[in-house]
Design a protein around this motif. Sequence first.
Motif, PDB file in Angstrom:
ATOM      1  N   SER A  72     -12.322  28.034  14.652  1.00  0.00           N
ATOM      2  CA  SER A  72     -11.093  28.238  13.882  1.00  0.00           C
ATOM      3  C   SER A  72     -10.959  27.212  12.773  1.00  0.00           C
ATOM      4  CB  SER A  72      -9.861  28.142  14.803  1.00  0.00           C
ATOM      5  OG  SER A  72      -9.559  26.783  15.039  1.00  0.00           O
ATOM      6  N   GLY A  73     -10.178  27.574  11.816  1.00  0.00           N
ATOM      7  CA  GLY A  73      -9.938  26.693  10.677  1.00  0.00           C
ATOM      8  C   GLY A  73      -9.172  25.452  11.110  1.00  0.00           C
ATOM      9  N   GLU A  74      -8.280  25.633  12.066  1.00  0.00           N
ATOM     10  CA  GLU A  74      -7.467  24.519  12.532  1.00  0.00           C
ATOM     11  C   GLU A  74      -8.366  23.452  13.177  1.00  0.00           C
ATOM     12  OE1 GLU A  74      -4.432  24.403  11.749  1.00  0.00           O
ATOM     13  OE2 GLU A  74      -3.632  22.751  12.956  1.00  0.00           O
ATOM     14  N   GLN A  75      -9.331  23.928  14.006  1.00  0.00           N
ATOM     15  CA  GLN A  75     -10.278  22.997  14.626  1.00  0.00           C
ATOM     16  C   GLN A  75     -11.150  22.340  13.570  1.00  0.00           C
ATOM     17  OE1 GLN A  75     -12.724  23.996  17.974  1.00  0.00           O
ATOM     18  NE2 GLN A  75     -11.240  25.557  18.629  1.00  0.00           N
ATOM     19  N   ALA A  76     -11.590  23.151  12.620  1.00  0.00           N
ATOM     20  CA  ALA A  76     -12.445  22.614  11.560  1.00  0.00           C
ATOM     21  C   ALA A  76     -11.721  21.485  10.849  1.00  0.00           C
ATOM     22  CB  ALA A  76     -12.835  23.708  10.585  1.00  0.00           C
ATOM     23  N   MET A  77     -10.423  21.700  10.600  1.00  0.00           N
ATOM     24  CA  MET A  77      -9.631  20.700   9.896  1.00  0.00           C
ATOM     25  C   MET A  77      -9.615  19.392  10.695  1.00  0.00           C
ATOM     26  SD  MET A  77      -8.111  20.719   7.040  1.00  0.00           S
ATOM     27  CE  MET A  77      -8.297  19.017   6.642  1.00  0.00           C
TER      28      MET A  77
ATOM     29  N   PHE B  15       1.516  16.698   6.882  1.00  0.00           N
ATOM     30  CA  PHE B  15       2.269  17.688   7.655  1.00  0.00           C
ATOM     31  C   PHE B  15       2.567  18.924   6.809  1.00  0.00           C
ATOM     32  CE2 PHE B  15       5.795  19.878   9.522  1.00  0.00           C
ATOM     33  CZ  PHE B  15       5.507  19.828  10.873  1.00  0.00           C
ATOM     34  N   LYS B  16       2.247  20.071   7.349  1.00  0.00           N
ATOM     35  CA  LYS B  16       2.478  21.300   6.583  1.00  0.00           C
ATOM     36  C   LYS B  16       3.075  22.374   7.475  1.00  0.00           C
ATOM     37  CE  LYS B  16      -1.771  22.123   8.448  1.00  0.00           C
ATOM     38  NZ  LYS B  16      -2.653  21.095   9.040  1.00  0.00           N
ATOM     39  N   THR B  17       3.636  23.373   6.812  1.00  0.00           N
ATOM     40  CA  THR B  17       4.037  24.580   7.533  1.00  0.00           C
ATOM     41  C   THR B  17       2.948  25.620   7.299  1.00  0.00           C
ATOM     42  OG1 THR B  17       5.135  25.714   5.690  1.00  0.00           O
ATOM     43  CG2 THR B  17       6.437  24.057   6.901  1.00  0.00           C
ATOM     44  N   GLY B  18       3.042  26.729   8.003  1.00  0.00           N
ATOM     45  CA  GLY B  18       2.067  27.814   7.809  1.00  0.00           C
ATOM     46  C   GLY B  18       2.116  28.358   6.396  1.00  0.00           C
ATOM     47  N   ALA B  19       3.273  28.229   5.769  1.00  0.00           N
ATOM     48  CA  ALA B  19       3.419  28.747   4.410  1.00  0.00           C
ATOM     49  C   ALA B  19       2.485  28.010   3.451  1.00  0.00           C
ATOM     50  CB  ALA B  19       4.860  28.620   3.950  1.00  0.00           C
ATOM     51  N   GLY B  20       2.305  26.741   3.705  1.00  0.00           N
ATOM     52  CA  GLY B  20       1.420  25.953   2.840  1.00  0.00           C
ATOM     53  C   GLY B  20      -0.026  26.318   3.060  1.00  0.00           C
ATOM     54  N   VAL B  21      -0.370  26.662   4.299  1.00  0.00           N
ATOM     55  CA  VAL B  21      -1.762  26.992   4.597  1.00  0.00           C
ATOM     56  C   VAL B  21      -2.182  28.310   3.935  1.00  0.00           C
ATOM     57  CG1 VAL B  21      -3.428  27.417   6.421  1.00  0.00           C
ATOM     58  CG2 VAL B  21      -1.623  25.746   6.786  1.00  0.00           C
ATOM     59  N   ILE B  22      -1.255  29.276   3.947  1.00  0.00           N
ATOM     60  CA  ILE B  22      -1.663  30.583   3.426  1.00  0.00           C
ATOM     61  C   ILE B  22      -1.852  30.597   1.904  1.00  0.00           C
ATOM     62  CG2 ILE B  22      -0.754  31.919   5.380  1.00  0.00           C
ATOM     63  CD1 ILE B  22       1.685  32.607   3.633  1.00  0.00           C
ATOM     64  N   PHE B  23      -1.542  29.500   1.242  1.00  0.00           N
ATOM     65  CA  PHE B  23      -1.873  29.388  -0.185  1.00  0.00           C
ATOM     66  C   PHE B  23      -3.360  29.649  -0.427  1.00  0.00           C
ATOM     67  CE2 PHE B  23       1.170  27.259  -3.295  1.00  0.00           C
ATOM     68  CZ  PHE B  23       2.305  27.649  -2.610  1.00  0.00           C
ATOM     69  N   GLY B  24      -4.150  29.446   0.632  1.00  0.00           N
ATOM     70  CA  GLY B  24      -5.606  29.596   0.479  1.00  0.00           C
ATOM     71  C   GLY B  24      -6.064  31.021   0.303  1.00  0.00           C
TER      72      GLY B  24
ATOM     73  N   ASN C 187      -9.021  35.798   7.416  1.00  0.00           N
ATOM     74  CA  ASN C 187      -8.481  35.915   8.768  1.00  0.00           C
ATOM     75  C   ASN C 187      -8.232  34.546   9.379  1.00  0.00           C
ATOM     76  OD1 ASN C 187      -8.511  38.672   8.545  1.00  0.00           O
ATOM     77  ND2 ASN C 187     -10.568  38.889   9.420  1.00  0.00           N
ATOM     78  N   MET C 188      -9.158  33.620   9.107  1.00  0.00           N
ATOM     79  CA  MET C 188      -8.989  32.274   9.644  1.00  0.00           C
ATOM     80  C   MET C 188      -7.735  31.598   9.088  1.00  0.00           C
ATOM     81  SD  MET C 188     -12.621  30.447   9.761  1.00  0.00           S
ATOM     82  CE  MET C 188     -13.993  31.027  10.720  1.00  0.00           C
ATOM     83  N   ILE C 189      -7.478  31.857   7.794  1.00  0.00           N
ATOM     84  CA  ILE C 189      -6.299  31.257   7.162  1.00  0.00           C
ATOM     85  C   ILE C 189      -5.022  31.747   7.843  1.00  0.00           C
ATOM     86  CG2 ILE C 189      -4.912  31.351   5.034  1.00  0.00           C
ATOM     87  CD1 ILE C 189      -7.129  29.387   4.700  1.00  0.00           C
ATOM     88  N   TYR C 190      -4.936  33.046   8.095  1.00  0.00           N
ATOM     89  CA  TYR C 190      -3.716  33.555   8.738  1.00  0.00           C
ATOM     90  C   TYR C 190      -3.639  33.120  10.200  1.00  0.00           C
ATOM     91  CZ  TYR C 190      -2.609  35.938   4.446  1.00  0.00           C
ATOM     92  OH  TYR C 190      -2.285  36.197   3.149  1.00  0.00           O
ATOM     93  N   ASP C 191      -4.817  32.893  10.832  1.00  0.00           N
ATOM     94  CA  ASP C 191      -4.802  32.336  12.188  1.00  0.00           C
ATOM     95  C   ASP C 191      -4.240  30.913  12.164  1.00  0.00           C
ATOM     96  OD1 ASP C 191      -5.856  34.661  13.112  1.00  0.00           O
ATOM     97  OD2 ASP C 191      -7.922  33.915  13.333  1.00  0.00           O
TER      98      ASP C 191
ATOM     99  N   ALA D 144      -0.606  31.040  12.002  1.00  0.00           N
ATOM    100  CA  ALA D 144      -0.013  31.438  13.270  1.00  0.00           C
ATOM    101  C   ALA D 144       0.172  30.244  14.218  1.00  0.00           C
ATOM    102  CB  ALA D 144      -0.872  32.518  13.924  1.00  0.00           C
ATOM    103  N   VAL D 145      -0.770  29.292  14.181  1.00  0.00           N
ATOM    104  CA  VAL D 145      -0.669  28.193  15.142  1.00  0.00           C
ATOM    105  C   VAL D 145       0.232  27.046  14.666  1.00  0.00           C
ATOM    106  CG1 VAL D 145      -2.916  28.710  16.174  1.00  0.00           C
ATOM    107  CG2 VAL D 145      -2.769  27.024  14.333  1.00  0.00           C
ATOM    108  N   GLN D 146       0.744  27.136  13.448  1.00  0.00           N
ATOM    109  CA  GLN D 146       1.661  26.084  13.004  1.00  0.00           C
ATOM    110  C   GLN D 146       3.017  26.301  13.675  1.00  0.00           C
ATOM    111  OE1 GLN D 146       0.259  23.660  11.229  1.00  0.00           O
ATOM    112  NE2 GLN D 146      -1.569  24.974  11.191  1.00  0.00           N
ATOM    113  N   SER D 147       3.764  25.202  13.797  1.00  0.00           N
ATOM    114  CA  SER D 147       5.067  25.349  14.439  1.00  0.00           C
ATOM    115  C   SER D 147       6.107  25.896  13.466  1.00  0.00           C
ATOM    116  CB  SER D 147       5.526  24.002  15.003  1.00  0.00           C
ATOM    117  OG  SER D 147       5.401  23.015  13.991  1.00  0.00           O
ATOM    118  N   LEU D 148       5.911  25.625  12.185  1.00  0.00           N
ATOM    119  CA  LEU D 148       6.877  26.112  11.197  1.00  0.00           C
ATOM    120  C   LEU D 148       6.162  27.026  10.205  1.00  0.00           C
ATOM    121  CD1 LEU D 148       8.594  22.685  10.468  1.00  0.00           C
ATOM    122  CD2 LEU D 148       9.556  24.562  11.824  1.00  0.00           C
TER     123      LEU D 148
END
Lengths: 629, 679, 174
Positions: free
Chosen positions: B249-254, B413-422, B526-530, B533-537
């Motif tokens: 997952s992207g989160e693990q990669a990060m 610290f980011k929300t999921g909204a910031g991640v999906i910019f990708g 797909n990884m970006i939207y995953d 999904a795992v962010q708290s905000l």
Amino acid sequence: MTPVTKLSSPQELAEVKQKTLSALETGCTRVLVCGGTGCMANGAPAVMEALQKALDERNVPVRVDLVDDSKEGTVRLGYSGCPGFCQVGPIVRILPSDYFYIKVTPEDAAEIVEKTVQKGEVVDRLLFTDNDGKTYAKRNELPFYRDQVNVVLADSGIIEPGDIRDYIAKDGYKAIAEALFGMTSEAVIAEVTQSGLRGRGGGGFPTGVKWGFTQRVQSPKKYVVCNADEGDPGAFMDESIMEGNPHALLEGMVIAGYAIGADEGYIYVRAEYPLAITRLRTAIAQAEAANLLGDNILGSPFSFHIHIKEGAGAFVCGEETALISSIEGKRGMPRPKPPFPANSGLWGKPTVVNNVETFANVPKIILNGAEWFRSFGVEKSTGTKVFALTGAVVNTGLIEVPMGTTLGDVVFKIGGGIRTGKGFKAVQIGGPSGGCLTTEHIDLPLDYDSLKAAGAMVGSGGLVVMDEDTCMVEVARYFMQFTQKESCGKCVLCREGTKQMLALLEKIVGGEGTLEDIELLEELAVAVRDGSLCGLGKTAPNPVLSTLKYFRDEYLAHVVDKKCPAGECKAFKGYRIIEEKCKGCSLCARKCPVGAISGEPKQPYTIDQETCIKCGVCFDVCRFGAVEK
Amino acid sequence: MDKKSEGYVIVDGVKTPINGHKNLLEVIRASGVDLPTFCYHSELSVYGACRMCIAEIEGRGVQPTCSTPPEDGMVVRTNTEAAMRIRRMSLELMLANHHGNCQTCDKNTHCRLQELAERLGVKKVRFEEPEADVVPVDESNQSIVRDPNKCILCGDCVRMCKEIQGIGVLDFAGRGSNARVTSAFGKGLNQVECVYCGQCAAVCPTGALTVKSVLDQVWKAIHDKNKTVVVQIAPAVRAAIAQEYGIPSGEQAMGKIVTALRRIGFDYVYDTSFTADLTTVEEATEFLGRVAEGKNLPQFTSCCPAWVKFAEQFYPDYLENLSTCKSPQQMFGSLVKKYHAEKLGVPREDIYVVSVMPCTAKKFEAKRPEFSVNNDPDVNAVLSSQELIRMIGQSGIKLADLPLDSMDLPFGFKTGAGVIFGASGGVAEAVLRMAATTEGSHGHTPEFHEVRGLDGLKEASITLDGKEIKLAVVSGLANARNVLDKIKAGEVHYDIVEIMACRGGCIGGGGQPLPNDMEAREERKNMIYDCDAVQSLHNAADNPFVKELYATLLEKPNSHIAHELLHTHYYPRKRIDGQPVELSPAKPEEKIPVQVCVGTNCYLRGSYDTLKKLIEAAKQAGVADKLDFKATFCFEKCVSSPNVQVDGKIYGSVTPDKAEEFFKETIKPVIESQEKVEA
Amino acid sequence: MAQATAASEKESRASRRFEKIQAIVEQYGAAESALIPILQKVQEEYRYLPEEILTFVATALNLPPATVYGVATFYAQFSLEPKGKYIVRVCDGTACHVRKNQTLISTVKEWLGLKEGQSTTEDMRYTLEIVSCIGACALAPAVVINGKVHGQMTPEKVTKALEELEAAEKAEDK
């Protein structure tokens, strides 16, 4: 000249024909000066001017109009199209007597007018004389023409391309009238298919079948494209047709447009043919004024417009998809087929692409029928073919023979054999895409399938005759240098393959070749032939493969014996002046283009080997046989 | 046509369903044979030049399969003697014309030519070595290196730039063995209309187009004891790294990237997603303001520097419509160099900001003069994902085996909204989430699936304060051109338009590792939207550190200080550098220069006629010999076109009807004053 | 004074030429399909295709400059380098080739004083081009000097033709 104005029915067209014919029949002598590129370059305009002056001085009334039937004893003076025998130009032809004068100079004009025009006598010294001293007064008696059969060129050299009436008088545009008013488009296609006409540009694809494909594609817009990008070095039949009989091409295109349901056509002419372009523009303007081109042709519902596009110097634009790209304003790079132009051609619309000679055959087929056309030629190659006969033959020029005429007949009967008195070695047919034929092919019929089987092709019809002094490896190199330069550079095999084949050939003619090079050359040639994207690449190896097939010994001699059997390749030769034979005339020194020969008059000359470019001029000009190679 | 997409083809004896594939090549690949290609890309037009995909079709001989439509009952053999011979010969020919040393090539081990030479067993090139006519390498810009010596003329870059990006920076020139891929007149990419998206490099099979590397500079900064080296990681990078190292997952990669970067020696590791959240807040506020004022709509996003340069070059009339927000990368740089530097008590020059981006245009963006303070850039160096991978390789770190670590705060610290910019649609969705949430959804953040995915144009609408807001999401600049032209023509109406230069958004950026095709992009998306999904905000406005930033520094969205730090301006930009057309060649030094722009915008507004009228007026007045007329290309003032420059000063809106008046009121006085000086 | 007149003449020629380019664009229409004819006319005007004019044409036709450059470098007719006032074209078609056009090429090169790889004389008066078949095969070997076809050429004939042209040029200069 009175233009032919808006004809609104086939009857009106027939009336123009009748009127023109009757005018020409009322005691008019026609003096036709050849207006082809060759004769024009050779001084035809000066001859024309002198003739005009001579007529004026003798107060011979000159008709300017083909409808003028006022007086007996008048003369109609004009430029004709190319009669083909360019070598003996400028040619002047007198009708109706059909005297055929060659190498006419302005000084001959007065005599032609006095003797031939005014008294009907022939001027013997202007006639063609063969090697035995025999003279020939009339065109069809000349050995050059005797064995030809003229269908496409029949009117070239007789009519004035600058006057539409002359074409109409020869049943011009009658085929349009017959097609538009008496045939369905399917019937036109059936007739062309029946005739067995195949593409004259090289491919030999059945024309009627191609039209049928395009006709069946549903589309509100379709195009007819004429490929007049005659790029083969050594071929100029399309040029000659456009210059000599431009209306035949236009008529053929209109019929094609009617057959496939197109209303617009393009003629893609190479810019190297300025005269052809001028004549075509004139012809289009005249046909439009006469309502034989444009909206509602001859009052029918059918409309067809023709535009001219000038090429800008690219051989590959003879390939149909490249040609289409070029008309669209792009780089002339071929694209893979499918889709074929019949489905997606110019601007993505269904398009028929045919060459000039193909279109020029069409009106004759419609007028005389498929059966008539099939009476010329052989089973699978019907009709006639125009060839450009050049090189080491006695008679050079354009010739038209039935398909299937043997190579020997062309070279020896029409061509009159080898000019240099040396032995016949080979014929290179079909230009850079073609191959070589040798003494073993003397009886080979020149038709699509026999030539293909022999590893050559009809191509556009260039026939270059070579004698014993021609090195076949050098011929292959010459053509490879041409295709290499003309490759569009798109596909790997053609771009890199022609470059490497050229490098290998240069190595061989340069005396550096090895047996491995010959093997690699052959392997590469086969891969390029089988794998290239378009026709240019697929046929580029033909000169290599066919010379390897028929003249392998010559290749071997270059790499094993380090010799050029024909004595042509510079790497193997050097010129030397034989002291005992040299008279010190200085001719060679004067002719040498690089000033490599020096000496004192009346003393033996010497050649500076450093400066010498081995061009062989000294060898050719020495009258004493004092130069050896 | 439909019939053709059904039925079966026999591929090397295996019955293979056509299954809607548009060409035989795809059917063959579906059958399990990886027929090689250089010039085939499913999203580009068929070119048919590399001759690698040939196969023998029964009854038709050897044919290229990329351009052959499959037909039911077709019998194909891929490895006949002729086909193999042609394939190997093509490759041998390409190698014979390829100047390059594999070991030191940027594409080493990622080169298609190298790979296929190995696969097909071409062990010897029998042709003569090419002559040493080595062409200069174009290193004129910060993003892309173009080495024509390694080009195999497959044309992928040409078609990518023309068909997908709608620009046409590169094209073929010359022919035969002189054929080459080049920019106009062989100019450097910095002198032509290149937007540095790097999509050409993404499709280039060899080392002819590569991403320019600044790794050495970054290492130098790390090794410099006086520098505090701060790094930000863009959202799309994590997906590519996960893919590259086989991390699920992207989160693990990060998490692994953070560990790796700390070991490498970066002092602070942050997430660009944080400033993406900040961008969302600023941009949404800006948008709502524009809606309220009914001004400068549609609003275009401005996060993508390739799109911004594209707009500056081709759509200067719409520059006012671009959001004035800096991109997340530049907001980050700006904040770190101000806020962070102050907090740490380090002078801004000693803070070295590195970004890791999926993008090549970001390298250009960081060097824009407006993003520097006293010649100190807000972002010092931009590394592409490719360079990050190389950096990890250089350090010897085995990334996949590393433990996870978390980012530094607050900018980690980011929300999921910031991640999906990708991914394409991410910016739009982030704004929509915020806008929709303020409507009172009480903590639940809605999702907007209609703007997700790799399609080049996606549309959505929401109702805000009873008003319908229409939104378009565009990726690929050719699509952008299309949409803009339609907007201009009044054929479509949108309120907000997200534009990303690369198809699929930043996940497909030109700096991403190869392969960077649509398949790889789909997986990254797909990884970006995953990750989201795992962010708290999931709503940018909920980011507590963003809130804190407003509380401590920025006051409120779009405040004066926010504008100072987080917003910028755009300028019309000329497309090509070159000489003007000289119209008065005699002794120009004694004359007053009058240059009339005939670049696209001015030309379309009649500048050619202006020029003609000015020359005419000069002749009439008998002063033609005092003026040095030139037709020039672009003063970069397109908004006021047509522009005329007289003696160094630019005057706008000199339309043909005003030309005479302009001559009298502006040019003549200049001549007169000059005469006075001379007198 | 004479100098001033010459200068202003040069000047109006430069702006006239540029005016003509716009007229050409208008005549053929600003469509991609008109690009080749437009470039042909531009070349007639300038004797080559100057970079800035190509940029102007690209602007007028709304084409990428690289596309225009690509077309201009594809076709043999176009030159991006200035050409001489007079063009000497030696045909290198098959018929001319087998009839030893090589000696004509060396003769012309020698006469014009062209070095290896050079095709235009330094005084910009002459350009030598070796061209593919001009369709005058029956007159091989053929040379086109200043637009006029000369058939069955020999080194002497080509030298003579060049000398005549030079004489006419000198007379014109006076």
